[in-house]
Design an enzyme around this catalytic site. Structure first.
Site: not given
Ligand code: G6P
Length: 615
Positions: A2, A27, A74, A100-101, A488, A492, A495, A511, A610
């Site tokens: 947010c 955000r 968000w 925000n929160g 990583e 990438k 996402e 395995h 983000k």
């Protein structure tokens, strides 16, 4: 998570808010809204979707006013739609609030307000409960807005950054924060309030970072007044932010992510600047010097992070144990804080965070501090909450990262952690001087190696992305230093392109994941390790025997793997501990091109944000 921006001053607020919201859109981008105060009252516009949808919605409507606030959401409580969009108002519609929160005790407060005071709620959000609570207190106690906000905040649990306006008190903004960032920009006859400095820098470089449980009242008559929740006046320091507008623009690239990938030769060098001298053979970090004795004598290092920052922490585990013989534990910050971990005073706790605002990392760090450990931050955003909470730390100085998928921050973090490992290795006596100096020399060559790699692999990576863009799954394998790179690379891809991808230690493939391999499965193998080269070659053979499509990242000049793999991407040779800084580059680019080819919004992937300021 947010974004908030508010303005009070001499200019028209709307364009400032819209530009600010666009800057904060990383955000969250589920909905956007603005409230604008003018001589005849307040106009409120909110819309599901991106800031661009809000702009289209306000077309032809009254957007006048020199006071206003905006929000980009968000979603946490309640789906992304027009009703759940901020700003929210109370029962009487007099107050307007952006938040925000998360207000954790919202349901108890909501029931009480419904039962006792007859409040009716229209949204599913926790935010609406807060604005109703402020309204109730304001009405019952007949208080000015700032006092009602203060009294209400004493009653709530959770995290908040808020801005509130009252239709009956025009020309006033009240802002407050706890565990969610909020800055106040002080310009020439104007003030801005925002979640970060990006909407502010165009107007002023002078900012005040609001502290937890502080309430700021801003009017043109009295300027900025900050008080704590006990109604005591707090003094505030004005900081200057070093952020240039150009850093916030795409600079000719189609997406911020691509710009940020190509910035890496410069950002890695920036991270090293003034901290390393290859000719004289030394690395120095001001943050470490202050606490060197304690760091050298640490019994172990605990590394905390989330997402990509956690992957950087995994690389640090290899670096610190390998080069400095320091025992390391890497923890997801969210798990660490809730499992009653053993933290001793002899431990050093390292928090890695691009934003410096990730709620779980922040809370885990608070716990480590309480238990007496030395805390050290590896942070990008200057002045952020984590940077301020830690005893010491080092900024990675890679500039603002706007693409939601982290790229240059990751290589900045790994560069910083590599420098720390070299210092610790040398000072703890595990790296002989000659070896230390050779490593420093080699590390200094990394920016030019990354630059060369970017120019040589771009076309080939784009071609491979075209071949693989319709895959539904992908596997990433690596060993040693390249295992976290495999994680990583997979992150990438998933996402931003929404292709399901898993990272695995190459040997672990046997395995489980090997069962998934067939001719439709692309398998990325990071095969640059000198120490386990033959083993990785065997892993590639195992994949090929099951008809998997192998894309291998190899060291320049490797002919063995070239003859087995379907595609090979060559990276410049370097010392093994530094390979992640190179091997990750083609994986970032590949994810980017795959996402573009699949028509995805690279910079704003669905459901992600983000800066994750909620737990
Ligand atoms: C989010 C972002 C990731 C980031 C993670 C941790 O998930 O989308 O890119 O790695 O948060 O963020 P931090 O700011 O603490 O590094």
């Amino acid at each position: 998570m947010c974004g908030i921006v508010a303005y009070i001053g001499q200019k028209k607020a709307y364009p400032i808010l819209i530009k600010g919201l666009s800057r904060l859109e990383y955000r969250g981008y589920d909905s956007a809204g603005v409230a604008l105060q003018n001589e005849s009252g307040v106009n409120l516009y909110k819309k599901k979707g991106k800031v661009a949808d809000l702009v289209a919605f306000t077309e032809g409507k009254d957007t006048s006013g020199r006071v206003g606030m905006g929000h980009t959401r968000w979603a946490t409580h309640g789906k992304p739609d027009d009703i759940n969009a901020h700003p929210h108002s109370g029962n009487e519609g007099r107050l307007l609030l952006v938040h925000n929160g998360i207000i954790e005790n919202y349901s108890v407060i909501k029931s009480a307000l419904q039962k006792t005071n007859g409040h009716v709620f229209s949204s599913e959000t926790d935010t609406e409960v807060l604005v109703h609570l402020i309204e109730e207190i304001q009405k019952t106690d007949n208080l000015p807005l700032e006092d009602a906000v203060r009294k209400a905040l004493v009653k709530v649990h959770g995290a908040y950054a808020i801005v509130v306006m009252d239709r009956n008190e025009p020309g006033k903004l009240v802002a407050a924060r706890k565990s969610s960032p909020l800055l106040i920009g002080i310009g020439d006859k104007e003030f801005l309030v925002a979640s970060d400095a990006t909407p502010i820098v165009e107007h002023t470089k002078n900012v005040v970072y609001l502290n937890d449980e502080e309430v700021a009242t801003i009017t043109m008559e009295d300027g900025l007044v900050i008080k704590n929740l006990k109604n005591e006046t707090s003094s505030h320091t004005v900081h200057s932010v070093e952020l240039e507008i150009e850093q916030l623009e795409k600079g000719g690239y189609d997406y911020f992510m691509l710009k940020e990938i190509f910035e890496q030769p410069v950002t890695i060098a920036e991270c090293m600047r003034g901290r390393m001298n290859a000719d004289e053979g030394w690395v120095r970090l001001g943050g470490m010097e202050e606490h060197l004795k304690r760091m050298l004598n640490a019994q172990r290092m605990i590394i905390l992070g989330c997402g990509t920052s956690w992957h950087a922490g995994m690389i640090a585990e290899y670096l610190f144990e390998d080069l400095a013989r320091l025992p390391v534990e890497v923890e997801y910050a969210s798990e660490f804080r809730y499992r009653n971990p053993v933290v001793r005073e002899q431990d050093v706790v390292l928090a890695i965070s691009q934003s410096g605002e990730t709620a779980d990392t922040f809370a885990a760090l608070e716990l480590a501090r309480e238990r007496g450990a030395l805390t050290y931050g590896i942070v990008n955003v200057v002045g952020s909450s984590i940077a301020r909470l830690t005893h010491s730390g080092s900024y990675i100085h890679v500039g603002p990262e706007i693409g939601v998928a982290s790229t240059k921050a990751f290589t900045g973090q790994v560069t910083m952690l590599t420098m720390m490992a070299l210092i610790l290795g040398y000072e703890r006596g595990y790296l002989p001087k000659s070896e230390y100096q050779e490593l420093v020399q080699e590390l200094s060559l990394l920016p030019s190696k990354v630059e060369r790699l970017l120019s040589t692999c771009q076309k080939q990576v784009e071609y491979i992305a075209g071949e693989l863009k319709d895959a539904t799954n992908a596997l990433y394998l690596g060993r040693g230093y390249n295992f976290p790179v495999a994680l990583e690379g997979a992150l990438k891809l998933k996402e931003i392109s929404y292709i399901h991808a898993e990272g695995y230690p190459a040997a672990e493939m046997k395995h489980g994941p090997i069962a998934l391999i067939d001719e439709h499965m692309p398998v990325f193998v990071i095969a640059t390790n000198k120490s386990a080269y033959e083993k990785v070659v065997s892993n590639i053979q195992e994949v090929k025997a099951r008809k998997g499509v192998v894309i291998a990242i190899v060291t320049e000049g490797d002919t063995t793997i070239k003859s087995i793999a379907d595609h090979t991407i060559e990276i410049p040779d370097t010392r093994e501990p530094f390979t992640p800084l190179l091997s990750v580059i083609p994986l970032q680019l590949l994810a980017y091109h795959a996402a573009v080819l699949r028509g995805c919004n690279v910079d704003q992937p669905r459901n992600l944000a983000k800066s994750v300021t909620v737990e």
